[in-house]
Design a protein around this motif. Structure first.
Motif, PDB file in Angstrom:
ATOM      1  N   LYS A 119     -25.898  13.612 -11.335  1.00 40.79           N
ATOM      2  CA  LYS A 119     -24.764  13.054 -11.456  1.00 40.79           C
ATOM      3  C   LYS A 119     -23.605  13.807 -12.395  1.00 40.79           C
ATOM      4  N   LEU A 120     -23.804  15.192 -11.792  1.00 38.42           N
ATOM      5  CA  LEU A 120     -22.578  16.227 -12.514  1.00 38.42           C
ATOM      6  C   LEU A 120     -21.427  16.058 -11.561  1.00 38.42           C
ATOM      7  N   TYR A 121     -20.474  16.952 -12.506  1.00 37.61           N
ATOM      8  CA  TYR A 121     -19.243  16.781 -11.878  1.00 37.61           C
ATOM      9  C   TYR A 121     -18.339  18.037 -12.046  1.00 37.61           C
ATOM     10  N   LEU A 122     -17.716  18.509 -10.881  1.00 34.90           N
ATOM     11  CA  LEU A 122     -17.186  19.775 -10.792  1.00 34.90           C
ATOM     12  C   LEU A 122     -15.440  19.430 -10.487  1.00 34.90           C
ATOM     13  N   PRO A 123     -14.450  19.964 -10.566  1.00 42.00           N
ATOM     14  CA  PRO A 123     -13.215  19.642 -10.339  1.00 42.00           C
ATOM     15  C   PRO A 123     -13.003  19.914  -8.863  1.00 42.00           C
ATOM     16  N   MET A 124     -13.837  19.371  -7.734  1.00 37.57           N
ATOM     17  CA  MET A 124     -13.864  19.794  -6.444  1.00 37.57           C
ATOM     18  C   MET A 124     -12.950  18.658  -5.543  1.00 37.57           C
ATOM     19  N   ILE A 125     -12.429  19.149  -4.522  1.00 38.40           N
ATOM     20  CA  ILE A 125     -11.802  18.223  -3.501  1.00 38.40           C
ATOM     21  C   ILE A 125     -12.312  18.359  -2.290  1.00 38.40           C
ATOM     22  N   GLY A 126     -12.697  17.177  -1.622  1.00 38.50           N
ATOM     23  CA  GLY A 126     -13.457  17.230  -0.535  1.00 38.50           C
ATOM     24  C   GLY A 126     -14.902  17.674  -0.518  1.00 38.50           C
ATOM     25  N   MET A 127     -15.317  17.820   0.653  1.00 42.37           N
ATOM     26  CA  MET A 127     -16.865  17.751   0.730  1.00 42.37           C
ATOM     27  C   MET A 127     -17.149  19.498   1.233  1.00 42.37           C
ATOM     28  N   GLU A 128     -16.333  20.315   1.284  1.00 44.07           N
ATOM     29  CA  GLU A 128     -16.576  21.515   1.805  1.00 44.07           C
ATOM     30  C   GLU A 128     -16.943  22.525   0.766  1.00 44.07           C
ATOM     31  N   TRP A 129     -16.579  22.188  -0.541  1.00 39.00           N
ATOM     32  CA  TRP A 129     -16.803  23.209  -1.449  1.00 39.00           C
ATOM     33  C   TRP A 129     -15.976  24.302  -1.403  1.00 39.00           C
ATOM     34  N   ASP A 130     -14.506  24.307  -1.036  1.00 38.53           N
ATOM     35  CA  ASP A 130     -13.718  25.508  -0.849  1.00 38.53           C
ATOM     36  C   ASP A 130     -12.305  25.125  -1.352  1.00 38.53           C
ATOM     37  N   MET A 131     -12.284  23.903  -2.066  1.00 34.88           N
ATOM     38  CA  MET A 131     -10.845  23.451  -2.443  1.00 34.88           C
ATOM     39  C   MET A 131     -11.245  22.680  -3.992  1.00 34.88           C
ATOM     40  N   PHE A 132     -10.486  23.347  -5.047  1.00 34.90           N
ATOM     41  CA  PHE A 132     -10.885  22.548  -6.433  1.00 34.90           C
ATOM     42  C   PHE A 132      -9.771  22.850  -7.162  1.00 34.90           C
ATOM     43  N   PHE A 133      -9.597  22.045  -8.339  1.00 34.16           N
ATOM     44  CA  PHE A 133      -8.425  22.362  -9.180  1.00 34.16           C
ATOM     45  C   PHE A 133      -8.694  22.308 -10.742  1.00 34.16           C
ATOM     46  N   ASN A 177       0.880  -1.229   0.153  1.00 31.01           N
ATOM     47  CA  ASN A 177       0.034   0.034   0.015  1.00 31.01           C
ATOM     48  C   ASN A 177       0.854   1.369  -0.065  1.00 31.01           C
ATOM     49  N   VAL A 178       2.028   1.102   0.828  1.00 34.65           N
ATOM     50  CA  VAL A 178       2.838   2.474   0.751  1.00 34.65           C
ATOM     51  C   VAL A 178       3.534   2.615  -0.594  1.00 34.65           C
ATOM     52  N   GLU A 179       3.808   1.414  -1.223  1.00 32.08           N
ATOM     53  CA  GLU A 179       4.411   1.604  -2.423  1.00 32.08           C
ATOM     54  C   GLU A 179       3.689   2.168  -3.490  1.00 32.08           C
ATOM     55  N   GLU A 180       2.169   1.834  -3.510  1.00 39.01           N
ATOM     56  CA  GLU A 180       1.141   2.220  -4.448  1.00 39.01           C
ATOM     57  C   GLU A 180       0.909   3.533  -4.120  1.00 39.01           C
ATOM     58  N   LEU A 181       1.052   4.155  -3.049  1.00 40.35           N
ATOM     59  CA  LEU A 181       0.479   5.696  -2.915  1.00 40.35           C
ATOM     60  C   LEU A 181       0.870   6.505  -4.075  1.00 40.35           C
ATOM     61  N   PRO A 182      -0.052   7.425  -4.600  1.00 43.89           N
ATOM     62  CA  PRO A 182       0.314   8.177  -5.627  1.00 43.89           C
ATOM     63  C   PRO A 182       1.245   9.292  -5.253  1.00 43.89           C
ATOM     64  N   THR A 183       1.915   9.642  -6.331  1.00 42.60           N
ATOM     65  CA  THR A 183       2.967  10.790  -6.070  1.00 42.60           C
ATOM     66  C   THR A 183       2.180  12.002  -6.339  1.00 42.60           C
ATOM     67  N   ALA A 184       2.729  13.522  -5.854  1.00 41.49           N
ATOM     68  CA  ALA A 184       2.212  14.357  -5.764  1.00 41.49           C
ATOM     69  C   ALA A 184       1.707  14.742  -7.555  1.00 41.49           C
ATOM     70  N   ALA A 185       2.627  14.301  -8.406  1.00 45.43           N
ATOM     71  CA  ALA A 185       2.106  14.337  -9.747  1.00 45.43           C
ATOM     72  C   ALA A 185       1.085  13.740 -10.034  1.00 45.43           C
ATOM     73  N   GLU A 186       0.703  12.540  -9.436  1.00 45.47           N
ATOM     74  CA  GLU A 186      -0.379  11.612  -9.760  1.00 45.47           C
ATOM     75  C   GLU A 186      -1.659  11.949  -8.911  1.00 45.47           C
ATOM     76  N   PHE A 187      -1.433  12.725  -7.849  1.00 47.06           N
ATOM     77  CA  PHE A 187      -2.528  12.879  -7.080  1.00 47.06           C
ATOM     78  C   PHE A 187      -2.497  14.581  -6.641  1.00 47.06           C
ATOM     79  N   PRO A 188      -3.703  15.119  -7.304  1.00 48.17           N
ATOM     80  CA  PRO A 188      -3.614  16.538  -7.279  1.00 48.17           C
ATOM     81  C   PRO A 188      -3.883  17.320  -5.615  1.00 48.17           C
ATOM     82  N   ILE A 189      -3.715  16.646  -4.418  1.00 49.55           N
ATOM     83  CA  ILE A 189      -4.190  17.292  -3.141  1.00 49.55           C
ATOM     84  C   ILE A 189      -3.006  17.203  -2.465  1.00 49.55           C
TER      85      ILE A 189
END
Length: 283
Positions: free
Chosen positions: A112-126, A38-50
């Motif tokens: 079933k709409l999509y926005l490039p949001m992060i988390g559930m607070e609607w204050d972080m996006f990409f 699991n540790v080895e499979e963690l995404p890098t910063a380049a792969e995961f935008p958070i």
């Protein structure tokens, strides 16, 4: 030779005991392997935008973050001469239905709409290049902008606008220019509710749209056009299309009440308003 009952009981107990030890050893080996995997499979910063403030502090020089203050209420309407003008995007109504959902979240998830949001607070996006996060200060929120590939913070921009509107993907950075909006603190405020483009590297305003053209929770950038909404009590309700390069109004599409959220999906524009939900074809 016949084994006594006592010896037989002891043999069974020892066999069970050693079997349990073997099971525990095997389980520990498998669990350790899975954890390492699991540790080895963690995404890098380049792969995961958070990114988080915690990991930013580990490798980032705070002095490298460019800090600015944009006083929206001092910005005057201005428009540069365009090299080439953008073309409006024609919107044709596919459906207009009375709101059945109790809130924007319900409408968003039920469709079933999509926005490039992060988390559930609607204050972080990409977007493709950057991560954006609003820090909560009601009358002067800070917009944190980080490089999506590395997670490194690039800017912290204090913007005098109402935080209640800063709850969706409502900022866009391109070539050092920040596109965002200003919303008044109250209905009595003047010189508010507009879009603007600001050169962060040179700390200067490039353009500011007409007043009363922006109050929606977000906006969309498509083909050199900003699509946003404005409306309210005793105010005309429109979807506005604004030239990304000049801030000039390209098109006004009337709707029944104030637009709250806009989402592009499958070549169509979904618009949630105070009274009705719309679907438009975009061409």
């Amino acid at each position: 030779m016949k084994m006594s009952k006592k010896k037989m009981t002891m043999a069974i107990f020892c066999a069970v005991f050693f079997a349990m030890l073997l099971f525990i050893a095997l389980y520990a080996a498998v669990f350790s392997h899975d954890e390492q995997k699991n540790v080895e499979e963690l995404p890098t910063a380049a792969e995961f935008p958070i990114g988080t403030e915690g990991n930013l502090r580990q490798y980032q020089d705070p002095d490298a973050v460019k800090s600015l203050v944009i006083d929206c209420y001092s910005l005057e309407e201005t428009h540069p001469e365009p090299e080439t003008g953008a073309r409006p995007i024609a919107l044709s109504v596919v459906s207009q239905t009375e709101r059945e959902c109790t809130g924007i979240d319900d409408w968003y998830y039920n469709n079933k709409l999509y926005l490039p949001m992060i988390g559930m607070e609607w204050d972080m996006f990409f977007d493709d290049d950057y991560i954006y996060r609003w820090k909560e200060e009601y009358d002067h929120p800070s917009l944190i902008i980080c490089d999506r590939r590395t997670g490194i913070q690039l800017y912290e921009v204090v913007i005098t606008t109402r935080l209640l509107a800063n709850t969706a993907n409502n900022a866009y950075l391109k070539d050092g220019v920040l596109y965002a909006g200003c919303i008044g603190q109250s209905e009595d405020d003047t010189n508010t509710n507009f879009m603007f483009a600001y050169d962060l590297e040179n700390d200067r305003l490039l353009w500011r749209s007409r007043e009363s053209t922006y109050s929606s929770r977000n906006f969309i950038v498509k083909d050199g056009v900003i699509i946003c909404g404005f409306g309210g009590t005793d105010e005309p309700d429109y979807i506005y299309e604004i030239d990304l390069n000049t801030g000039e109004i390209l098109l006004e599409t009337p709707v029944s009440s104030a637009p709250h959220l806009l989402v592009e999906s499958g070549g169509q524009l979904y618009v949630n308003t105070y009274e009705n939900d719309y679907v438009f074809d975009m061409s």
